[in-house]
Design a protein around this motif. Structure first.
Motif, PDB file in Angstrom:
ATOM      1  N   LEU A   1      -5.554  -2.753  -4.368  1.00  0.00           N
ATOM      2  CA  LEU A   1      -5.627  -1.320  -4.118  1.00  0.00           C
ATOM      3  C   LEU A   1      -4.254  -0.893  -3.599  1.00  0.00           C
ATOM      4  CD1 LEU A   1      -7.215   1.329  -3.961  1.00  0.00           C
ATOM      5  CD2 LEU A   1      -7.918   0.684  -1.641  1.00  0.00           C
ATOM      6  N   ALA A   2      -3.533  -0.164  -4.435  1.00  0.00           N
ATOM      7  CA  ALA A   2      -2.128   0.138  -4.145  1.00  0.00           C
ATOM      8  C   ALA A   2      -1.901   1.624  -3.900  1.00  0.00           C
ATOM      9  CB  ALA A   2      -1.247  -0.351  -5.293  1.00  0.00           C
ATOM     10  N   ASP A   3      -2.899   2.319  -3.374  1.00  0.00           N
ATOM     11  CA  ASP A   3      -2.723   3.733  -3.041  1.00  0.00           C
ATOM     12  C   ASP A   3      -1.547   3.907  -2.093  1.00  0.00           C
ATOM     13  OD1 ASP A   3      -4.820   4.542  -4.569  1.00  0.00           O
ATOM     14  OD2 ASP A   3      -6.216   4.844  -2.901  1.00  0.00           O
TER      15      ASP A   3
ATOM     16  N   THR B   1      -1.828  -2.634  -0.506  1.00  0.00           N
ATOM     17  CA  THR B   1      -0.395  -2.461  -0.316  1.00  0.00           C
ATOM     18  C   THR B   1       0.098  -1.266  -1.104  1.00  0.00           C
ATOM     19  OG1 THR B   1       1.796  -3.450  -0.656  1.00  0.00           O
ATOM     20  CG2 THR B   1       0.052  -4.144  -2.167  1.00  0.00           C
ATOM     21  N   GLY B   2       0.942  -0.489  -0.474  1.00  0.00           N
ATOM     22  CA  GLY B   2       1.572   0.610  -1.181  1.00  0.00           C
ATOM     23  C   GLY B   2       2.797   0.187  -1.955  1.00  0.00           C
ATOM     24  N   THR B   3       3.218  -1.075  -1.741  1.00  0.00           N
ATOM     25  CA  THR B   3       4.416  -1.598  -2.417  1.00  0.00           C
ATOM     26  C   THR B   3       4.120  -2.985  -3.009  1.00  0.00           C
ATOM     27  OG1 THR B   3       5.197  -2.460  -0.276  1.00  0.00           O
ATOM     28  CG2 THR B   3       6.055  -0.325  -0.993  1.00  0.00           C
ATOM     29  N   PRO B   4       3.304  -3.035  -4.076  1.00  0.00           N
ATOM     30  CA  PRO B   4       2.986  -4.341  -4.668  1.00  0.00           C
ATOM     31  C   PRO B   4       4.187  -5.010  -5.313  1.00  0.00           C
ATOM     32  CG  PRO B   4       2.175  -2.564  -6.060  1.00  0.00           C
ATOM     33  CD  PRO B   4       2.651  -1.930  -4.789  1.00  0.00           C
TER      34      PRO B   4
ATOM     35  N   LEU C   1      -6.536  -8.568   2.391  1.00  0.00           N
ATOM     36  CA  LEU C   1      -5.161  -8.805   2.808  1.00  0.00           C
ATOM     37  C   LEU C   1      -4.462  -7.448   2.881  1.00  0.00           C
ATOM     38  CD1 LEU C   1      -4.390 -11.856   0.472  1.00  0.00           C
ATOM     39  CD2 LEU C   1      -5.038 -11.928   2.902  1.00  0.00           C
ATOM     40  N   ASP C   2      -4.333  -6.917   4.098  1.00  0.00           N
ATOM     41  CA  ASP C   2      -3.720  -5.605   4.260  1.00  0.00           C
ATOM     42  C   ASP C   2      -2.203  -5.747   4.339  1.00  0.00           C
ATOM     43  OD1 ASP C   2      -3.503  -2.875   4.581  1.00  0.00           O
ATOM     44  OD2 ASP C   2      -3.785  -2.942   6.755  1.00  0.00           O
ATOM     45  N   GLU C   3      -1.510  -4.719   3.851  1.00  0.00           N
ATOM     46  CA  GLU C   3      -0.055  -4.767   3.738  1.00  0.00           C
ATOM     47  C   GLU C   3       0.350  -6.112   3.118  1.00  0.00           C
ATOM     48  OE1 GLU C   3       2.327  -3.241   6.894  1.00  0.00           O
ATOM     49  OE2 GLU C   3       0.810  -1.785   7.506  1.00  0.00           O
TER      50      GLU C   3
ATOM     51  N   VAL D   1      -7.139  -9.552   7.149  1.00  0.00           N
ATOM     52  CA  VAL D   1      -5.880 -10.091   7.665  1.00  0.00           C
ATOM     53  C   VAL D   1      -4.841  -8.985   7.543  1.00  0.00           C
ATOM     54  CG1 VAL D   1      -4.188 -11.951   7.543  1.00  0.00           C
ATOM     55  CG2 VAL D   1      -6.549 -12.367   6.788  1.00  0.00           C
ATOM     56  N   ALA D   2      -4.157  -8.703   8.636  1.00  0.00           N
ATOM     57  CA  ALA D   2      -3.215  -7.589   8.656  1.00  0.00           C
ATOM     58  C   ALA D   2      -2.079  -7.888   9.622  1.00  0.00           C
ATOM     59  CB  ALA D   2      -3.938  -6.304   9.080  1.00  0.00           C
TER      60      ALA D   2
END
Length: 275
Positions: free
Chosen positions: A91-93, A215-218, A186-188, A119-120
Motif C-alpha cells: 500500500l503505497a498511498d 510506504t509512500g516511497t517503494p 511493515l510500516d515505512e 513493525v514500524a
C-alpha cells in the motif's frame, strides 16, 4: 495474447519453469479458454482463491470506529481481497491519505484468526498505538518495549495487536518467528529495502497468513529496493534475484527499455496500490 502475457509471469527456477502468484490471473483466463488447466494442489487452490476474491465485496468489520472516505474503503477492500488470494502487497498511498486506518480495518477483519504484528520505526510506534486505541474495538494493543516485553509474546493469541520497532524485531526474532501471526504489517517499509540488512532478514523470518508493506516511497534509488520489499510480502512474485536483474533491472536501468518497464508495471500493478 494470453500465452504471450504469461511469458513475463513465468520464470526459470531450479527445478524448471515456475508460475508464481502474478501468473494466476492470466492462467485462470487461459484455463477458461482451453477448458481445463492442470497443476499441483497448491496452484489450483491459488486459482480458486483468486476466483473467490473476484466475487467478494468485503464490508468494513465490526469494531471499526472510524468513518472511512470512499478511497479508504477501496483501499481496505483491495487489501482484504489481496490477503485472501495472494497473501500480501504494497500500500503505497502518499502521506496523509490514511494508510494506518485502512490497515487497522484489515487487521480487525482478521482478528479472530490469530495475533497480528505491526513493525514500524520507533518514532511512529506511539502513533500506531494511539490510532489503534482510538479506531478499533475488540483488539488488545500491546507495544513491545522494555526488558519484560517478551513475556507478552508467550501466550500470543487472537484479538491481539503487537506493535514493535525494526530494531526490536531484530533483537526478538527468535521468539517472534515461533508465532503464527494472522497478519504482518511493515510500516515505512523503505526500512527493509536492502535485503542484506538484519532488519530485512528478520522480517523474512516472520510467519504470517498475509503481509503488507506500507510506504509512500517503494522506490527511491534503484529497482532492487522494490524487489526487496515485494520479496518480503509476496515471495516469488518477481522471480529469482537473477531473473529480476536480467529481465527487468538491467534493461530498464542500463538502457531505458520502455517495453521492459511496461512489462514490470503490468506484473506488479495488482499488488501495489498508490493514490
Amino acid at each position: 495474447k494470453l500465452v504471450d502475457k504469461t511469458r513475463d509471469l513465468v520464470y526459470e527456477g531450479e527445478e524448471g519453469l515456475v508460475a508464481g502468484i502474478a501468473s494466476a490471473a492470466a492462467l485462470s483466463s487461459l484455463s477458461d479458454e482451453v477448458g481445463e488447466l492442470h497443476g499441483d494442489r497448491g496452484f489450483l487452490r491459488l486459482l480458486e482463491r483468486l476466483r473467490d476474491a473476484r466475487e467478494r465485496e468485503p464490508a468494513l468489520p465490526d469494531g471499526l470506529s472510524a468513518s472511512l472516505r470512499p478511497y479508504q474503503i477501496e483501499g481496505f477492500r483491495w487489501m482484504s481481497n489481496l490477503a485472501l488470494w495472494a497473501g500480501g502487497g504494497i500500500l503505497a498511498d502518499e502521506m496523509g491519505l490514511g494508510k494506518t486506518v485502512q490497515t487497522l480495518a484489515l487487521l480487525l477483519e482478521h482478528r479472530d484468526e490469530g495475533p497480528s504484528l505491526v513493525v514500524a520505526p520507533t518514532s511512529v510506534l506511539a502513533n500506531w498505538a494511539s490510532e489503534a486505541e482510538r479506531f478499533t474495538e475488540g483488539l488488545e494493543i500491546i507495544v513491545l518495549h522494555g526488558r519484560d516485553r517478551r513475556k507478552h509474546l508467550e501466550d500470543a493469541g487472537p484479538r491481539t495487536l503487537f506493535i514493535t520497532s525494526y530494531d526490536l524485531l531484530v533483537r526478538d526474532i527468535e521468539i517472534l518467528e515461533t508465532i503464527e501471526f494472522a497478519g504482518l504489517i511493515l510500516d515505512e517499509a523503505q526500512s527493509v529495502k536492502n535485503p542484506r540488512t538484519q532488519r530485512a532478514k528478520a522480517a523474512g523470518r516472520i510467519h504470517a497468513s498475509f503481509r503488507f508493506a506500507l510506504t509512500g516511497t517503494p522506490l527511491e534509488n534503484h529497482l532492487g529496493e522494490l524487489y526487496s520489499i515485494f520479496d518480503l510480502v509476496t515471495p516469488g512474485l518477481l522471480g529469482s534475484t537473477r531473473h529480476f536483474r536480467d529481465h527487468y533491472a538491467l534493461p530498464i536501468e542500463k538502457v531505458g527499455n520502455e517495453e521492459r518497464r511496461a512489462a514490470l508495471f503490468d506484473v506488479i500493478r495488482p499488488f501495489l496500490l498508490r493514490r
